[in-house]
Design an enzyme around this catalytic site. Structure first.
Site, PDB file in Angstrom:
ATOM      1  N   TYR A  57       0.844  -1.099  -0.081  1.00 37.79           N
ATOM      2  CA  TYR A  57       0.054  -0.030  -0.157  1.00 37.79           C
ATOM      3  C   TYR A  57       0.864   1.277   0.025  1.00 37.79           C
ATOM      4  O   TYR A  57       2.125   1.086   0.401  1.00 37.79           O
ATOM      5  CB  TYR A  57      -0.815   0.023   1.370  1.00 37.79           C
ATOM      6  CG  TYR A  57      -2.231   0.901   1.313  1.00 37.79           C
ATOM      7  CD1 TYR A  57      -3.097   0.833   0.156  1.00 37.79           C
ATOM      8  CD2 TYR A  57      -2.008   1.938   2.184  1.00 37.79           C
ATOM      9  CE1 TYR A  57      -3.824   1.821   0.202  1.00 37.79           C
ATOM     10  CE2 TYR A  57      -3.190   2.832   2.187  1.00 37.79           C
ATOM     11  CZ  TYR A  57      -3.909   2.744   1.085  1.00 37.79           C
ATOM     12  OH  TYR A  57      -5.354   3.709   1.170  1.00 37.79           O
ATOM     13  N   ASN A 135     -15.019   5.368   0.087  1.00 39.89           N
ATOM     14  CA  ASN A 135     -15.694   5.468  -1.344  1.00 39.89           C
ATOM     15  C   ASN A 135     -16.403   6.671  -1.862  1.00 39.89           C
ATOM     16  O   ASN A 135     -16.193   6.951  -3.017  1.00 39.89           O
ATOM     17  CB  ASN A 135     -16.531   4.027  -1.366  1.00 39.89           C
ATOM     18  CG  ASN A 135     -15.550   2.676  -1.363  1.00 39.89           C
ATOM     19  OD1 ASN A 135     -14.406   2.817  -1.416  1.00 39.89           O
ATOM     20  ND2 ASN A 135     -16.251   1.564  -1.211  1.00 39.89           N
ATOM     21  N   SER A 162     -18.181  -2.082  -8.354  1.00 41.07           N
ATOM     22  CA  SER A 162     -17.287  -2.066  -7.033  1.00 41.07           C
ATOM     23  C   SER A 162     -17.923  -1.072  -6.005  1.00 41.07           C
ATOM     24  O   SER A 162     -18.877  -0.198  -6.621  1.00 41.07           O
ATOM     25  CB  SER A 162     -15.993  -1.530  -7.267  1.00 41.07           C
ATOM     26  OG  SER A 162     -15.987  -0.348  -7.895  1.00 41.07           O
ATOM     27  N   GLY A 163     -17.481  -0.824  -4.702  1.00 38.59           N
ATOM     28  CA  GLY A 163     -17.987   0.084  -3.946  1.00 38.59           C
ATOM     29  C   GLY A 163     -17.890   1.517  -4.585  1.00 38.59           C
ATOM     30  O   GLY A 163     -18.873   2.126  -4.303  1.00 38.59           O
ATOM     31  N   VAL A 164     -16.728   1.652  -4.957  1.00 41.70           N
ATOM     32  CA  VAL A 164     -16.534   3.273  -5.468  1.00 41.70           C
ATOM     33  C   VAL A 164     -17.345   3.428  -6.738  1.00 41.70           C
ATOM     34  O   VAL A 164     -17.988   4.393  -6.719  1.00 41.70           O
ATOM     35  CB  VAL A 164     -15.006   3.324  -5.783  1.00 41.70           C
ATOM     36  CG1 VAL A 164     -14.909   4.828  -6.419  1.00 41.70           C
ATOM     37  CG2 VAL A 164     -14.090   3.365  -4.809  1.00 41.70           C
ATOM     38  N   ARG A 184     -17.260  -7.012 -14.971  1.00 44.25           N
ATOM     39  CA  ARG A 184     -16.744  -8.457 -15.524  1.00 44.25           C
ATOM     40  C   ARG A 184     -18.015  -9.434 -15.777  1.00 44.25           C
ATOM     41  O   ARG A 184     -17.875 -10.212 -16.709  1.00 44.25           O
ATOM     42  CB  ARG A 184     -16.085  -9.142 -14.332  1.00 44.25           C
ATOM     43  CG  ARG A 184     -14.662  -8.524 -14.042  1.00 44.25           C
ATOM     44  CD  ARG A 184     -13.732  -9.535 -13.458  1.00 44.25           C
ATOM     45  NE  ARG A 184     -14.060  -9.671 -12.041  1.00 44.25           N
ATOM     46  CZ  ARG A 184     -13.521 -10.532 -11.165  1.00 44.25           C
ATOM     47  NH1 ARG A 184     -12.255 -10.865 -11.574  1.00 44.25           N
ATOM     48  NH2 ARG A 184     -13.680 -10.570  -9.924  1.00 44.25           N
TER      49      ARG A 184
HETATM   50  N1  LIG Z   1      -7.296   5.631  -4.709  1.00 43.83           N
HETATM   51  C1  LIG Z   1      -8.079   5.697  -3.793  1.00 43.83           C
HETATM   52  O1  LIG Z   1      -8.123   6.805  -3.099  1.00 43.83           O
HETATM   53  C2  LIG Z   1      -8.989   4.550  -3.815  1.00 43.83           C
HETATM   54  C3  LIG Z   1     -10.201   4.704  -2.935  1.00 43.83           C
HETATM   55  C4  LIG Z   1     -11.033   3.720  -2.848  1.00 43.83           C
HETATM   56  C5  LIG Z   1     -10.735   2.363  -3.527  1.00 43.83           C
HETATM   57  N2  LIG Z   1      -9.559   2.255  -4.249  1.00 43.83           N
HETATM   58  C6  LIG Z   1      -9.362   1.333  -4.900  1.00 43.83           C
HETATM   59  O2  LIG Z   1     -10.337   0.891  -6.003  1.00 43.83           O
HETATM   60  C7  LIG Z   1     -10.389  -0.344  -6.060  1.00 43.83           C
HETATM   61  C8  LIG Z   1     -12.074  -0.780  -5.985  1.00 43.83           C
HETATM   62  O3  LIG Z   1     -12.084  -0.628  -4.375  1.00 43.83           O
HETATM   63  P1  LIG Z   1     -13.555  -1.087  -3.762  1.00 43.83           P
HETATM   64  O4  LIG Z   1     -13.506  -0.704  -2.509  1.00 43.83           O
HETATM   65  O5  LIG Z   1     -14.435  -0.356  -4.547  1.00 43.83           O
HETATM   66  O6  LIG Z   1     -13.784  -2.569  -4.333  1.00 43.83           O
HETATM   67  P2  LIG Z   1     -14.690  -3.664  -4.111  1.00 43.83           P
HETATM   68  O7  LIG Z   1     -16.041  -3.059  -3.726  1.00 43.83           O
HETATM   69  O8  LIG Z   1     -14.043  -4.677  -3.025  1.00 43.83           O
HETATM   70  O9  LIG Z   1     -14.963  -4.398  -5.533  1.00 43.83           O
HETATM   71  C9  LIG Z   1     -13.763  -4.831  -6.076  1.00 43.83           C
HETATM   72  C10 LIG Z   1     -13.946  -4.721  -7.667  1.00 43.83           C
HETATM   73  O10 LIG Z   1     -12.908  -5.024  -8.261  1.00 43.83           O
HETATM   74  C11 LIG Z   1     -13.380  -5.962  -9.501  1.00 43.83           C
HETATM   75  N3  LIG Z   1     -12.446  -7.144  -9.615  1.00 43.83           N
HETATM   76  C12 LIG Z   1     -11.597  -7.885  -8.667  1.00 43.83           C
HETATM   77  N4  LIG Z   1     -10.653  -8.648  -9.192  1.00 43.83           N
HETATM   78  C13 LIG Z   1     -10.749  -8.158 -10.304  1.00 43.83           C
HETATM   79  C14 LIG Z   1      -9.863  -8.582 -11.685  1.00 43.83           C
HETATM   80  N5  LIG Z   1      -8.942  -9.445 -11.265  1.00 43.83           N
HETATM   81  N6  LIG Z   1      -9.997  -7.895 -12.600  1.00 43.83           N
HETATM   82  C15 LIG Z   1     -11.043  -7.158 -13.023  1.00 43.83           C
HETATM   83  N7  LIG Z   1     -11.866  -6.690 -11.939  1.00 43.83           N
HETATM   84  C16 LIG Z   1     -11.831  -7.367 -10.516  1.00 43.83           C
HETATM   85  C17 LIG Z   1     -14.616  -6.739  -8.666  1.00 43.83           C
HETATM   86  O11 LIG Z   1     -15.289  -7.407  -9.720  1.00 43.83           O
HETATM   87  P3  LIG Z   1     -16.482  -8.585  -9.358  1.00 43.83           P
HETATM   88  O12 LIG Z   1     -17.555  -7.814  -8.532  1.00 43.83           O
HETATM   89  O13 LIG Z   1     -16.548  -8.990 -10.854  1.00 43.83           O
HETATM   90  O14 LIG Z   1     -15.610  -9.316  -8.661  1.00 43.83           O
HETATM   91  C18 LIG Z   1     -15.067  -5.414  -8.031  1.00 43.83           C
HETATM   92  O15 LIG Z   1     -15.880  -4.720  -9.201  1.00 43.83           O
HETATM   93  C19 LIG Z   1      -9.482  -1.185  -5.494  1.00 43.83           C
HETATM   94  O16 LIG Z   1      -8.291  -1.326  -6.166  1.00 43.83           O
HETATM   95  C20 LIG Z   1      -9.380  -0.011  -3.906  1.00 43.83           C
HETATM   96  O17 LIG Z   1      -7.916  -0.338  -3.479  1.00 43.83           O
HETATM   97  C21 LIG Z   1      -8.823   3.334  -4.232  1.00 43.83           C
END
Ligand SMILES: NC(=O)c1ccc[n+]([C@@H]2O[C@H](COP(=O)([O-])OP(=O)(O)OC[C@H]3O[C@@H](n4cnc5c(N)ncnc54)[C@H](OP(=O)(O)O)[C@@H]3O)[C@@H](O)[C@H]2O)c1
Length: 345
Positions: A57, A135, A162-164, A184
């Site tokens: 991270y 998110n 995803s949550g975001v 997906r």
């Molecule tokens: N930069 C920032 O400030 C920030 C803030 C928040 C989140 N994030 C990042 O944003 C991303 C999403 O976070 P979240 O909390 O919204 O996620 P989440 O709700 O846990 O959902 C994960 C998402 O990723 C998809 N996924 C999982 N494995 C995958 C793969 N191999 N190929 C393509 N898609 C895949 C899932 O699809 P399925 O439903 O089809 O499994 C789902 O849409 C994460 O990487 C997180 O670290 C970044």
């Protein structure tokens, strides 16, 4: 008088299910000026939490001794708590707050500086409050800070379920912007994402799927693309952007680097940017942070912005929570519910 409580902590980075332990910690160390003691109520398991424990991270853990001899790091990046005791005049016993900057929300009690908390003001379900920090604000910042969107502007996003992604869809609807979503497993997601406000939902299945999507945008192109997948999916998002458009990368779920075409970048004057909420939280003024969270909490309190919940677990059941949080194709967030795990004297 110091009592013992429990928290999830780890002594060395690694796979969360191997390195995290449910440990006794100091329950009520004396508060310094400006500090607040929270009884934690709920905290989600985000991808970032697991990446942090894995040592993958943007922020490295710091290990310190507590009641156990081995130095350990706290866990849990966001969560909602109730003020138990306060040496900051802005916070009073019984208030519900969210933790904005302190680490360690996966615990029964947490001591934080008042400056690192946000007073919820609005009445909202504790579990929704626990998920307010990351998110919704990530979605809101990406929609506000990169491109000047107009009524009817198109936004393209991958990992749209995803949550975001779900926050992006709901906020875009509230603001009058339109979303073209890539997921997906499209067949299972269309109705659900449309009910949140998605305009179009497609399978994230290669460049042809993206070209087909473009055919349905009434001759327009997205001006903003939000990428949480990386690899080819990111390249495909870029391909459908309007001239001068911007792709913001905020996650890398495929664990593959963003693949983008040099000629697309040059000849269509595109931008590829990155976003990390931690940077925004460190750099924005406290006035702006409070104002923007107040806006989001109003949306959450009024039910206009809702995050789906998969299942809640007591802290002690963290192994089940981690396993569930890493299963694909969930439809909501996994949380810890501390009320069901507190050790009562
Ligand atoms: N930069 C920032 O400030 C920030 C803030 C928040 C989140 N994030 C990042 O944003 C991303 C999403 O976070 P979240 O909390 O919204 O996620 P989440 O709700 O846990 O959902 C994960 C998402 O990723 C998809 N996924 C999982 N494995 C995958 C793969 N191999 N190929 C393509 N898609 C895949 C899932 O699809 P399925 O439903 O089809 O499994 C789902 O849409 C994460 O990487 C997180 O670290 C970044």
């Amino acid at each position: 008088v110091s009592t013992l409580s429990h928290a999830l902590r780890f002594a060395t980075p690694g796979p969360p299910s191997k390195v995290v332990q449910y440990l006794p910690v100091q329950g009520s160390p004396p508060l310094g000026p400006g500090e607040v003691r929270l009884r934690m109520l709920a905290a989600p398991v985000n991808p970032a939490d697991l990446n942090f424990i894995q040592g993958a991270y943007g922020r490295a853990p710091t290990f310190a001794a507590d009641v156990t001899d081995t130095p350990t790091s706290p866990t849990g990046i966001e969560g909602c708590g109730r003020v138990e005791e306060s040496r900051d005049p802005r916070f009073a016993e019984g208030q519900h707050v969210i933790v904005l900057r302190a680490l360690g929300t996966w615990s029964e009690f947490l001591v934080a500086r008042g400056d690192d908390l946000f007073d919820l003001h609005s009445d909202m379900p504790v579990q929704q409050a626990a998920m307010l920090k990351i998110n919704p604000m990530t979605a809101w910042r990406m929609l506000r800070d990169f491109v000047a969107l107009e009524s009817g502007s198109w936004i393209a996003l991958n990992a749209a379920n995803s949550g975001v992604g779900r926050c992006v869809i709901q906020i875009a609807r509230l603001m009058g912007w339109r979303t073209v979503c890539f997921v997906r497993n499209q067949s299972e997601r269309v109705v659900e994402l449309q009910s949140l406000g998605a305009d179009l939902v497609f399978e994230d299945a290669g460049s042809e799927a993206y070209r087909a999507a473009l055919g349905q945008l009434e001759g327009k192109r997205p001006v903003l693309a939000l990428n949480a997948v990386g690899g080819l999916s990111a390249g495909n998002l870029l391909q459908i952007l309007d001239v001068g458009g911007c792709m913001v990368t905020y996650g890398g779920m495929s664990l593959r680097n963003v693949q983008i075409s040099t000629s697309q970048l040059i000849f269509r004057n595109l931008q590829a940017r990155g976003f990390w909420l931690s940077h925004w939280l460190s750099n924005a003024s406290s006035l702006q942070v409070a104002g923007e969270y107040a806006r989001l909490s109003d949306w959450v309190a009024s039910g206009k912005l809702v995050q789906a919940i998969d299942q809640a677990y007591p802290l002690a059941d963290f192994q089940f929570a981690f396993a569930r949080a890493q299963e694909p194709y969930r439809t909501g967030r996994v949380l810890f519910d501390m009320e069901s795990s507190v050790v009562r004297p």
